[in-house]
Design an enzyme around this catalytic site. Structure first.
Site, PDB file in Angstrom:
ATOM      1  N   HIS A  28     -39.318 -97.779  30.645  1.00  0.00           N
ATOM      2  CA  HIS A  28     -37.914 -98.065  30.324  1.00  0.00           C
ATOM      3  C   HIS A  28     -37.073 -98.134  31.596  1.00  0.00           C
ATOM      4  O   HIS A  28     -36.570 -97.117  32.061  1.00  0.00           O
ATOM      5  CB  HIS A  28     -37.373 -96.964  29.406  1.00  0.00           C
ATOM      6  N   LEU A 119     -35.410 -88.112  20.536  1.00  0.00           N
ATOM      7  CA  LEU A 119     -33.994 -88.102  20.922  1.00  0.00           C
ATOM      8  C   LEU A 119     -33.239 -86.943  20.275  1.00  0.00           C
ATOM      9  O   LEU A 119     -33.514 -86.551  19.145  1.00  0.00           O
ATOM     10  CB  LEU A 119     -33.360 -89.447  20.570  1.00  0.00           C
ATOM     11  N   ASP A 155     -26.993 -92.995  23.739  1.00  0.00           N
ATOM     12  CA  ASP A 155     -26.498 -93.295  22.385  1.00  0.00           C
ATOM     13  C   ASP A 155     -27.434 -92.706  21.339  1.00  0.00           C
ATOM     14  O   ASP A 155     -27.000 -92.126  20.346  1.00  0.00           O
ATOM     15  CB  ASP A 155     -26.440 -94.815  22.163  1.00  0.00           C
ATOM     16  N   HIS A 259     -33.922-102.431  28.003  1.00  0.00           N
ATOM     17  CA  HIS A 259     -34.159-101.048  27.557  1.00  0.00           C
ATOM     18  C   HIS A 259     -35.581-100.551  27.804  1.00  0.00           C
ATOM     19  O   HIS A 259     -35.773 -99.550  28.472  1.00  0.00           O
ATOM     20  CB  HIS A 259     -33.811-100.895  26.067  1.00  0.00           C
ATOM     21  N   SER A 381     -30.863 -62.212   3.945  1.00  0.00           N
ATOM     22  CA  SER A 381     -32.106 -62.551   3.253  1.00  0.00           C
ATOM     23  C   SER A 381     -33.312 -62.515   4.180  1.00  0.00           C
ATOM     24  O   SER A 381     -34.415 -62.189   3.769  1.00  0.00           O
ATOM     25  CB  SER A 381     -32.010 -63.961   2.662  1.00  0.00           C
ATOM     26  N   GLU A 408     -30.527 -75.301  10.997  1.00  0.00           N
ATOM     27  CA  GLU A 408     -31.896 -74.895  11.315  1.00  0.00           C
ATOM     28  C   GLU A 408     -32.471 -75.681  12.498  1.00  0.00           C
ATOM     29  O   GLU A 408     -33.156 -75.115  13.351  1.00  0.00           O
ATOM     30  CB  GLU A 408     -32.808 -75.082  10.097  1.00  0.00           C
ATOM     31  N   ASP A 466     -34.974 -69.167  -7.581  1.00  0.00           N
ATOM     32  CA  ASP A 466     -34.366 -70.306  -6.881  1.00  0.00           C
ATOM     33  C   ASP A 466     -35.132 -71.606  -7.120  1.00  0.00           C
ATOM     34  O   ASP A 466     -34.612 -72.699  -6.863  1.00  0.00           O
ATOM     35  CB  ASP A 466     -34.244 -70.035  -5.378  1.00  0.00           C
ATOM     36  N   HIS A 470     -36.771 -74.457  -3.350  1.00  0.00           N
ATOM     37  CA  HIS A 470     -36.808 -73.382  -2.363  1.00  0.00           C
ATOM     38  C   HIS A 470     -38.207 -72.799  -2.172  1.00  0.00           C
ATOM     39  O   HIS A 470     -38.407 -71.939  -1.326  1.00  0.00           O
ATOM     40  CB  HIS A 470     -35.843 -72.264  -2.771  1.00  0.00           C
TER      41      HIS A 470
END
Ligand SMILES: Cc1ncc(C[n+]2csc(CCOP(=O)(O)OP(=O)(O)O)c2C)c(N)n1
Length: 662
Positions: A28, A119, A155, A259, A381, A408, A466, A470
């Site tokens: 690149h 990325l 970007d 690119h 929890s 997360e 749940d 979950h």
């Protein structure tokens, strides 16, 4: 430095990028050519870095988040004088065994801070590095820890969702020593960014609590001025640098054709002309190299002064700082582990392994001051916060617990950054099912060999009401598929503390601790100083005589296996139970050890409230598996275990039927 000098130095980066990509026939060139002015200003005027010691702990960190532009950093490292990054290595760009792989790999090339390519990850790693810096400065003082983290982001980095988590966390924590230079070239692979994006990036950063500015990314004076402003800000800073991708290429500059492929001979010749760069490929004019090498010497004095300050520290503080930066564990960890095991032997606990984790951490955390915990908004929890822990937040970064928010992915990537920074062992918490939300960062931790520890609770249908959104089903198998990652699933409080010990001792790999929500009995009552989880699997309950049945189980299913063993005993069938807290450690054992643990019982049964994938390595393709075949359901957990047939009765029945007794 005058403008002509600056241009020559920046053009040296451009020329090396064009030539190396051309020679490799892939790579690149666009980003290094477009961002060469930014990099030149940073490394000739701003960044504290000594090529003679690329791992100097108080260096500024430079993260090329847009890893595809790797030739930018390789050119810089060569020009600045990092000895290992020779011109020969530049010529071997992207070749097997070279120090210049396709994307930057921190474990291959001296001077690369983190492995980037997916990325967004580098930007989020940098947030962790900046947290680590502030925390260690709070602990060891600004005269020992005082550096900045610079990121070059494209970007693509800013379009990725992880960037939102990263910038929101950095803004919230007021990480004012973090500076992001946005290579605002408006081009990605498919073409102009307008095809897919209309975000005003500076405004987005501003909304997250950052200082922002917009400059011409080819104007060295403007770049230096913007960085100077950033350095005096009380917020993290983002500088949107308008650049032209492939700057200097006569027909491809400013286009996506610059690119990610070689420019071609004609375009390169044209660029040489345009940039007034007459030297042959891989040749740097001596005066330009001299200037770059001089830039490489800029921080030598600072490093020497720093070494003197470290030498003048009180002996015990200095030893502690150096121990942490080496990544050695403190001696008193073993004492802490022993004390937990002693108290569990004295007073066995029927508790969830997540609660056992908290119990173990109560002793481990005071003994291992480099541990920084956290949770993605599931603190109560995950049980990852012990009572004495203070929150790490602005302006007091001395705390050891981070409220990551519901982020997360950003959390896992920041943890990688902390581990990469050094001096910190990050651990965190979320639900096992959300390992999917952290997976790209966990994979990179495994690739880089970083010691990060993910506490992931609610590890099966045992979480109950749940329901299936979950309840992790395929997650253990999916995590076990990642090379160089240890997935621990302890069966009781004793195994939980042993697995913690193993995770902390695994200097060169990440770990996942899969822990239950529901209570499990303590199966090991006798004090055993050995860490029985060390080989990944061991016989936890032997047969009375030569076993006809071997039952292998993990976590909450080990006690089910032990109950099945009793039922079989009632039917005069001799069964043994093997606990398998860590597949990876077990499968890495020598053949004879593995064979001895697997044993030669005619019937082998695996029990795990998850999919079968991976289990054949232990029970064989003709082994019986008692587990899940599809998604779970919403109900109290005991009913679910019955509903899905993961019970002692079903295990015993399966054994009897396989023995031909049913
Ligand atoms: C997570 C992720 N998705 C996709 C890619 C493939 N990829 C590499 S570069 C790139 C986008 C290039 O655009 P930009 O980030 O603006 O870089 P520039 O064109 O300015 O070099 C993509 C999609 C990747 N590396 N990581």
């Amino acid at each position: 430095m005058n403008r002509a000098q600056h241009n020559h130095m920046a053009n040296a980066i451009r020329a090396l990028a064009m030539d190396a990509v051309e020679q490799a026939k892939s790579g690149h060139p666009g980003l290094p050519m477009g961002a060469a002015d930014i990099a030149t200003v940073l490394f000739t005027q701003v960044i504290k870095f000594d090529p003679a010691d690329p791992k100097w702990p108080d260096r500024d960190r430079f993260v090329l988040s847009a890893g595809h532009g790797s030739m930018l950093v390789y050119a810089l490292l060569h020009l600045l004088g990092v000895e290992a990054v020779t011109m020969e290595q530049i010529k071997k760009f992207r070749q097997l065994g070279s120090l210049t792989p396709g994307h930057p790999e921190n474990f291959i090339t001296p001077g690369i801070e983190t492995t980037t390519g997916p990325l967004g990850q580098g930007l989020a790693n940098a947030v962790g590095m900046a947290i680590a810096e502030r925390h260690l400065a709070a602990e060891f003082g600004d005269d020992i820890v005082n550096h900045r983290t610079y990121v070059l982001a494209s970007d693509g980095d800013l379009m990725e969702g992880i960037s939102q988590e990263a910038i929101a966390l950095a803004g919230h924590l007021k990480l004012n020593k973090l500076v992001v230079l946005f290579d605002d070239n408006g081009i990605s692979i498919d073409g102009p960014l307008t095809l897919a994006d209309s975000v005003d990036q500076p405004k987005r950063f501003e909304a997250a609590g950052w200082s922002v500015s917009r400059i011409d990314g080819h104007d060295a004076v403007a770049i230096a001025a913007a960085v100077a402003r950033a350095k005096s800000s009380d917020k993290p800073s983002m500088i949107a640098c308008k650049t032209q991708i492939g700057y200097g290429a006569p027909t491809k500059a400013g286009k996506s054709s610059a690119h990610g492929s070689p420019l071609g001979a004609d375009e390169i010749n044209g660029a040489r002309e345009k940039l007034a760069w007459s030297d042959a490929p891989f040749q740097i004019p001596p005066e330009v190299l001299t200037q770059w090498r001089a830039a490489g010497q800029r921080s030598q004095g600072a490093r020497k002064e720093w070494s003197k300050r470290v030498a003048a520290m009180p002996a015990n503080k200095r030893a502690e700082f150096e121990r942490r930066m080496r990544g050695d564990l403190p001696g008193n960890l073993n004492t802490a582990i022993r004390s937990v095991k002693e108290s569990l032997a004295l007073a066995p606990k029927e508790i969830a392994t997540r609660t056992a984790c908290e119990f173990a951490l109560e002793s481990i955390i005071p003994a291992v001051p480099e541990m920084i915990g956290g949770s993605a908004d599931l603190t109560g929890s995950n049980n990852t916060r012990i009572k004495t822990m203070k929150t790490l937040a602005a302006p007091d970064y001395a705390g050891r617990f981070i409220h990551y928010g519901i982020r997360e992915h950003g959390m896992a990537a920041a943890m990688n950054g902390m581990a990469l920074h050094g001096g910190i062992i990050p651990y965190s918490g979320t639900f096992l099912v959300f390992s999917d939300y952290c997976r790209p960062s966990i994979r990179l931790a495994a690739l880089m060999g970083e010691r990060v520890i993910h506490v992931m609770t609610h590890d099966s249908i045992g979480l109950g009401e749940d329901g299936p959104t979950h309840q992790p089903i395929e997650h253990l198998a999916a995590l076990r598929a990642i090379p160089n990652l240890n997935v621990f699933r302890p069966c009781d409080a004793v195994e939980t503390v042993e697995c913690w010990q193993l995770a902390l001792e695994s200097r060169d790999r990440p770990s996942v601790m899969a822990l239950t929500r529901q209570n499990v009995p303590q199966l090991r009552h006798m004090l055993d100083e050995r860490n029985r989880c060390v080989a990944g699997a061991y016989e936890i309950s032997s047969a009375d005589g030569h076993a006809q049945v071997s039952i292998f189980a993990t976590g909450s299913e080990v006690s089910i296996a032990v109950d099945a063993q009793k039922l079989l005993d009632g039917q005069r069938v001799r069964a043994r139970v093997v606990s398998v807290p860590c597949f990876e450690l077990f499968l890495a054992q020598p053949d004879d050890v593995r064979r001895a643990v697997i044993g030669d019982a005619v019937v082998k049964i695996g029990v795990e409230a998850a999919v079968r994938q991976g289990w054949d390595a232990i029970i064989g393709s003709d082994g019986v598996f008692v587990g899940m075949n599809g998604f779970g359901a919403s109900a109290p957990y005991k009913e679910l275990y019955k509903h899905f047939g993961i019970t002692a009765e079903k295990v015993a029945e399966a054994a009897l039927s396989k023995l031909g007794k049913r």
